[in-house]
Scaffold this motif. Sequence first.
Motif, short mmCIF file in Angstrom:
data_model
loop_
_atom_site.label_atom_id
_atom_site.label_comp_id
_atom_site.label_asym_id
_atom_site.label_seq_id
_atom_site.Cartn_x
_atom_site.Cartn_y
_atom_site.Cartn_z
N PRO A 1 0.81 -1.23 0.00
CA PRO A 1 0.00 0.00 0.00
C PRO A 1 0.84 1.27 0.00
O PRO A 1 0.33 2.34 -0.29
N ASN A 2 2.12 1.14 0.31
CA ASN A 2 3.01 2.30 0.33
C ASN A 2 3.89 2.38 -0.91
O ASN A 2 4.83 3.18 -0.96
N PHE A 3 3.60 1.54 -1.92
CA PHE A 3 4.45 1.52 -3.12
C PHE A 3 4.24 2.77 -3.97
O PHE A 3 5.19 3.35 -4.48
N ASP A 4 2.98 3.19 -4.16
CA ASP A 4 2.68 4.37 -4.97
C ASP A 4 2.78 5.62 -4.10
O ASP A 4 2.01 5.79 -3.15
N PRO A 5 3.71 6.51 -4.41
CA PRO A 5 3.91 7.69 -3.54
C PRO A 5 2.80 8.72 -3.71
O PRO A 5 2.18 8.83 -4.78
N ASP A 6 2.56 9.47 -2.65
CA ASP A 6 1.64 10.60 -2.73
C ASP A 6 2.34 11.80 -3.35
O ASP A 6 3.58 11.86 -3.42
N THR A 7 1.55 12.75 -3.81
CA THR A 7 2.11 13.95 -4.43
C THR A 7 2.52 14.96 -3.36
O THR A 7 1.76 15.22 -2.42
N LEU A 8 3.71 15.51 -3.50
CA LEU A 8 4.19 16.54 -2.59
C LEU A 8 4.39 17.82 -3.38
O LEU A 8 5.19 17.87 -4.31
N THR A 9 3.63 18.85 -3.04
CA THR A 9 3.71 20.13 -3.75
C THR A 9 4.54 21.11 -2.94
O THR A 9 4.26 21.34 -1.76
N VAL A 10 5.56 21.67 -3.56
CA VAL A 10 6.44 22.62 -2.89
C VAL A 10 6.63 23.84 -3.78
O VAL A 10 6.31 23.81 -4.98
N LYS A 11 7.14 24.89 -3.18
CA LYS A 11 7.47 26.09 -3.91
C LYS A 11 8.98 26.19 -4.09
O LYS A 11 9.75 25.59 -3.35
N LYS A 12 9.38 26.96 -5.05
CA LYS A 12 10.81 27.15 -5.30
C LYS A 12 11.47 27.74 -4.06
O LYS A 12 11.00 28.72 -3.49
#
Length: 235
Positions: free
Chosen positions: A197-208
Amino acid sequence: MVGHATIEWVYVGVVIALLTWVGAESWNVERLVEHVPPDAETIKVIAQQWFWSFEHEDGKKETGQLHVKQGVPYKFELISKDVIHDFNVPDYTILMDAVPGRVNVVWNLFDTPGEYRIQCREYCGFGHATMKAKLFVEPFSQTAEAAAAAATSPAAESQNATSNATAGQTPATPVQSAGPPGKPLTILQGASVQGSPNFDPDTLTVKKGDKITVTNKDTLPHTVTSGTGPADPNN
């Protein structure tokens, strides 16, 4: 002849007494092992190459780690999704097979808080050595839980509101502490195994310019990239 017969009968009596005692103790141990306390909490243990997953009665799920309370009996229902595994907690001498198509049951009461190792004791493929998890036995404080329950009870809230109104005060607004700097990125155990269940990573949104703090809880090394490809100089 009479004297010899007496000695023989004494010997036979001692042997019978010892065998009776051993049999009674064995029956008692077997009864304790197989008799699950009626108030035991059930935890479903799922074995899969090469990680452990856990499901609590309240629906909480954990992968790679298991949290339990001190002094609470737990019933573990073991299943396997692929091959035969062996659920083992060495410090508590827990050892039970997880077999595909079958539910095996073992129970235990953890009496000492701390961190312990969960491992597989049945060879299950090339990743067998990395099939580990952590067991956290949390100290149980009945006094602390009772105080917390009393503080959040309707009677306590009503009393606090009355006291504030009498004193002409308004409830204070809690001050929120600033969060840790940067964006946390956690690689969970089992992230390297397809089907986990942890194989597909979640999306992490960051700024420059944002700082990213990476924590690897998996048993294998990982590489973090910006996602632009293997030629990315910021690998």
